[in-house]
Design an enzyme around this catalytic site. Structure first.
Site, short mmCIF file in Angstrom:
data_model
loop_
_atom_site.label_atom_id
_atom_site.label_comp_id
_atom_site.label_asym_id
_atom_site.label_seq_id
_atom_site.Cartn_x
_atom_site.Cartn_y
_atom_site.Cartn_z
N ALA A 59 0.87 -0.88 0.25
CA ALA A 59 0.12 -0.32 0.26
C ALA A 59 0.97 0.98 -0.31
O ALA A 59 0.91 1.75 -1.12
CB ALA A 59 -0.92 0.11 1.45
N SER A 117 9.70 1.02 8.93
CA SER A 117 10.53 0.07 9.78
C SER A 117 11.66 -1.18 9.47
O SER A 117 10.60 -1.84 8.96
CB SER A 117 9.48 0.25 10.79
OG SER A 117 10.42 -1.16 12.07
N VAL A 171 1.88 -10.99 2.58
CA VAL A 171 0.57 -11.86 1.82
C VAL A 171 0.05 -10.94 0.52
O VAL A 171 0.12 -10.13 0.50
CB VAL A 171 -0.26 -13.07 2.46
CG1 VAL A 171 0.63 -14.13 3.09
CG2 VAL A 171 -0.54 -12.25 3.43
N LYS A 183 -3.89 -13.46 -14.42
CA LYS A 183 -4.89 -14.09 -13.97
C LYS A 183 -6.42 -13.95 -14.60
O LYS A 183 -6.92 -12.39 -14.81
CB LYS A 183 -5.29 -13.62 -12.31
CG LYS A 183 -6.87 -13.87 -11.58
CD LYS A 183 -6.58 -13.48 -10.00
CE LYS A 183 -7.83 -13.61 -9.75
NZ LYS A 183 -7.58 -12.43 -7.85
N PRO A 242 -15.09 -15.45 -14.46
CA PRO A 242 -14.79 -14.65 -14.88
C PRO A 242 -13.89 -13.00 -14.55
O PRO A 242 -14.75 -12.23 -14.03
CB PRO A 242 -14.93 -15.24 -16.22
CG PRO A 242 -16.50 -15.06 -16.22
CD PRO A 242 -16.36 -15.12 -14.20
N VAL A 297 8.42 4.45 14.72
CA VAL A 297 8.01 5.55 15.24
C VAL A 297 7.61 5.30 16.06
O VAL A 297 6.61 3.51 16.84
CB VAL A 297 6.50 5.87 14.39
CG1 VAL A 297 5.32 6.55 15.18
CG2 VAL A 297 6.67 6.08 12.84
N LEU A 315 -3.99 -2.31 4.91
CA LEU A 315 -4.52 -2.68 5.35
C LEU A 315 -4.84 -1.75 7.56
O LEU A 315 -5.84 -2.19 7.54
CB LEU A 315 -3.78 -3.68 6.35
CG LEU A 315 -3.66 -4.47 5.60
CD1 LEU A 315 -2.30 -5.56 6.06
CD2 LEU A 315 -4.31 -5.51 5.12
N THR A 340 -9.83 -8.23 -3.23
CA THR A 340 -10.21 -7.02 -3.85
C THR A 340 -8.57 -6.22 -2.26
O THR A 340 -9.20 -4.62 -3.57
CB THR A 340 -11.49 -6.50 -3.04
OG1 THR A 340 -11.20 -7.74 -1.82
CG2 THR A 340 -12.33 -7.69 -3.82
C1 FAD Z 1 -4.28 -13.82 4.08
C2 FAD Z 1 -3.97 -12.92 3.74
C3 FAD Z 1 -4.38 -12.59 2.50
C4 FAD Z 1 -4.27 -11.63 1.00
N1 FAD Z 1 -5.24 -11.97 0.28
C5 FAD Z 1 -4.52 -11.31 -0.74
C6 FAD Z 1 -4.87 -11.58 -2.32
O1 FAD Z 1 -4.98 -12.42 -2.77
N2 FAD Z 1 -5.30 -9.99 -3.27
C7 FAD Z 1 -4.98 -8.87 -2.04
O2 FAD Z 1 -4.52 -7.31 -3.13
N3 FAD Z 1 -4.06 -8.50 -1.04
C8 FAD Z 1 -4.43 -9.63 0.01
N4 FAD Z 1 -4.47 -9.54 1.55
C9 FAD Z 1 -4.03 -8.00 1.70
C10 FAD Z 1 -2.59 -7.97 1.31
O3 FAD Z 1 -1.66 -8.83 1.99
C11 FAD Z 1 -2.45 -6.06 1.71
O4 FAD Z 1 -3.42 -5.26 1.50
C12 FAD Z 1 -1.11 -5.81 0.81
O5 FAD Z 1 0.13 -6.40 1.68
C13 FAD Z 1 -1.59 -3.98 1.61
O6 FAD Z 1 -0.53 -3.96 3.36
P1 FAD Z 1 0.23 -2.86 3.94
O7 FAD Z 1 1.15 -2.14 2.70
O8 FAD Z 1 -1.42 -2.20 3.96
O9 FAD Z 1 0.81 -3.98 5.30
P2 FAD Z 1 1.68 -3.89 5.88
O10 FAD Z 1 2.27 -5.08 4.71
O11 FAD Z 1 1.69 -4.76 6.76
O12 FAD Z 1 3.36 -2.87 5.87
C14 FAD Z 1 3.00 -2.48 6.28
C15 FAD Z 1 3.95 -1.30 6.90
O13 FAD Z 1 3.93 -0.35 8.41
C16 FAD Z 1 5.04 0.15 8.92
N5 FAD Z 1 4.98 0.25 10.02
C17 FAD Z 1 4.27 -0.65 10.96
N6 FAD Z 1 5.03 -0.14 12.33
C18 FAD Z 1 5.18 0.96 12.11
C19 FAD Z 1 6.48 1.94 12.94
N7 FAD Z 1 6.38 1.81 14.26
N8 FAD Z 1 6.70 2.48 12.57
C20 FAD Z 1 7.34 2.95 11.34
N9 FAD Z 1 6.56 2.15 10.17
C21 FAD Z 1 5.87 1.05 10.65
C22 FAD Z 1 6.03 -1.78 8.56
O14 FAD Z 1 7.47 -1.75 8.24
C23 FAD Z 1 5.13 -1.70 6.74
O15 FAD Z 1 6.36 -0.59 5.95
C24 FAD Z 1 -3.99 -10.04 2.10
C25 FAD Z 1 -4.24 -10.22 2.76
C26 FAD Z 1 -3.76 -11.55 4.19
C27 FAD Z 1 -4.01 -11.34 5.80
#
Ligand code: FAD
Length: 501
Positions: A19, A41, A49, A80, A100, A188, A336, A347
């Site tokens: 993200a 971090s 994942v 896909k 599809p 942070v 997330l 999605t």
């Molecule tokens: C089981 C599972 C299956 C999934 N399958 C799919 C899928 O098929 N398709 C899809 O689109 N999505 C899927 N997702 C969702 C997808 O994994 C996430 O939407 C995507 O990886 C984005 O994650 P993110 O960047 O929001 O968070 P994260 O990957 O958790 O990144 C968080 C970031 O915040 C930083 N951070 C946290 N705390 C601190 C702090 N105190 N100080 C500084 N930095 C900090 C971390 O270092 C990290 O860089 C799935 C999720 C799960 C749980």
């Protein structure tokens, strides 16, 4: 004050998961004159994942000007065409169906026949009401063809991807940095606010301060800024969607790489199978209220035929729901940190893309003020809720009775008003698509996707017993329809041939 005077000079993205780096690339492309930094971090990892996408990931790459030939090989990516749902229904003939991605030929030529036949099937006529014969991308998937047609095929075909999420993050980081995004490592420890209640800066573990005019919270499930500092209200979807955990493990890739995700229902959830160029990603998404992580791991191993424990499993927890406001004051949450709906239709990245690109547009249109904050939040909530309803429907109409989990899902009455209405129009019969449009029920998914799901599970009334049951004329010769789709399919190459490895 002019709008130019209000444009933020400094933007800080907190979080370097998919993200965060998607947001960094989009901001770098749209706001070239803004100082953009991304903080991540080294002590707190990414979720690592999330390997399947919808067509929105293609929209993202198109918007930031990145070619498939560049990013796909770097991320072990495959194409896909959609998702097979297997064993969600036990009704004979409906044990499996394919959802599809849309192709233009569907709407022009074949989907009208599908609606015609399901309308008749709802009246008890014995028509061909399984969705699979009606969609081009279902056919090309059955033939292991990729979704890129030859140049002389005049119809559009939407598609998504499968990819290694860790590699995608690294790739996007490289691109964003090359576009001028400043990468900072640190954790942070405190978020500081202005007296106005706006975010001012974050304190890092080395005691330094990072300030900005606008903050993008991509800190994952923790949601440090929006839910943490700004105390945004979180709306849980726990009552609608029971799954709250997953166990993940890889298996070797097959010689023929299928252009689809496979979702197979297991005893207390479902397992994904996602093909990359170098491995399959597998995971079991389940409810820890019904089985333990150990039971889930054992069941996944059995499902995959991994009888020894050589392959390590990763266990994850999921928080399913969304914030009430994704944008509040000088902060917007992406990924997330704004919410998550379980990955059944993959999605999450689509919602992240919609949020960041929608935010950029709303903020610009409002002259870099919060003028369109409410409208934006409403729009993103509608997208989340639309996806939630579609996923809840899979569980609501499941046709399994082998565990309390499936029975409880089928009996679940925590359904939104929209989902109740969609089910009402399905069971009532009549023109399902028209009823969805006239009652304003078309949101994140088109009527054909809803019909695919409901027909795919075989959710129909019993067949008529009178002699009329075989007299319905669908107006569509199924042999001709199959021949049309087969001829369209001649314009597509084998999926394996499209992959650069
Ligand atoms: C089981 C599972 C299956 C999934 N399958 C799919 C899928 O098929 N398709 C899809 O689109 N999505 C899927 N997702 C969702 C997808 O994994 C996430 O939407 C995507 O990886 C984005 O994650 P993110 O960047 O929001 O968070 P994260 O990957 O958790 O990144 C968080 C970031 O915040 C930083 N951070 C946290 N705390 C601190 C702090 N105190 N100080 C500084 N930095 C900090 C971390 O270092 C990290 O860089 C799935 C999720 C799960 C749980």
């Amino acid at each position: 004050m002019t709008s130019a005077a209000k444009k933020p000079k400094k933007v800080l993205i907190v979080g370097g998961g998919t993200a965060g780096w998607m947001a960094a690339n989009l901001l770098a492309v749209h706001w070239r004159d803004v100082d953009i930094s991304l903080l991540e971090s080294s002590d707190i990892g990414i979720i690592g994942v999330g390997e399947g996408s919808t067509p929105h990931l293609k929209f993202f790459f198109d918007e930031v000007g990145i070619d498939e030939s560049d990013w796909m090989p770097r991320c072990n990516a495959t194409y896909k065409n959609g998702i097979t749902f297997a064993n969600w229904s036990l009704i004979p003939g409906f044990e499996s169906y394919f959802h599809p991605f849309p192709a233009q030929t569907d709407d022009i030529f074949t989907v009208p026949a599908f609606f015609n036949n399901i309308n008749a099937r709802m009246q008890g006529y014995n028509t061909n009401a399984h969705p699979d014969p009606y969609f081009l991308e279902t056919y090309i998937t059955q033939q292991n063809l990729g979704p890129i047609p030859t140049e002389n095929f005049p119809f559009g075909v939407a598609y998504g991807y499968h990819f290694d999420s860790g590699l995608l993050g690294q790739y996007l980081a490289e691109k964003a940095i090359s576009r001028g995004v400043n990468r900072i490592f640190g954790t942070v420890t405190e978020v500081l606010m202005h007296p106005t209640g706006e975010l001012a800066s974050v304190r890092l573990d080395d005691d330094s301060l990072l300030s900005a005019d606008f903050f993008i919270d991509c800190s994952g499930f923790k949601s440090l800024l929006l839910q943490g500092a700004l105390k945004a209200t979180y709306i849980s979807f726990k009552e609608n969607l029971f799954n709250n955990a997953a166990v993940v493990m890889p298996t070797p890739i097959s010689e023929i790489i299928p252009p689809e995700t496979k979702s197979t229902a297991l005893s207390n959830g479902w397992a994904w199978k996602i093909p990359l160029t170098n491995r399959y990603g597998n995971g079991y998404v389940y409810s820890a209220d019904y089985i333990t992580p150990e039971q889930a791991e054992t069941e996944l191993r059995q499902h995959l035929g991994l009888l020894d424990n050589d392959v390590a499993a990763r266990h994850l927890q999921m928080k399913v729901g969304r914030v009430e406001k994704h944008w509040e004051k000088n902060c917007v949450a992406i990924g997330l940190s704004q919410g998550f709906i379980e990955p059944l239709e993959a999605t999450a990245l689509a919602l992240s893309f919609n949020t960041i690109s929608g935010f950029i547009k709303s903020y610009e249109q409002g002259g870099y003020t919060n003028q369109f904050e409410d409208a934006f939040n409403k729009e993103i909530n509608a997208r989340f809720d639309g996806v939630r309803d579609y996923i809840v429907c899979h569980y609501k109409v499941n046709q399994r009775t082998d565990s309390e989990y499936w029975k409880d899902n089928a009996a679940n009455t925590h359904l939104s008003e929209t989902l109740n209405q969609i089910l009402h129009f399905w069971y009532r019969g009549g023109d399902f698509a028209k009823n969805m449009y006239t009652n304003n029920l078309v949101g994140s998914y088109q009527p054909k996707s809803w019909a695919c799901l409901l027909a795919g599970y075989g959710v129909f009334p019993p067949l008529r017993s009178d002699e009329k049951s075989t007299q319905f004329k669908s107006g569509q010769d199924m042999t001709q329809l199959a021949d049309f789709i087969r001829r369209c399919g001649l314009n597509f190459k084998k999926h394996n041939e499209l992959l650069i490895r």
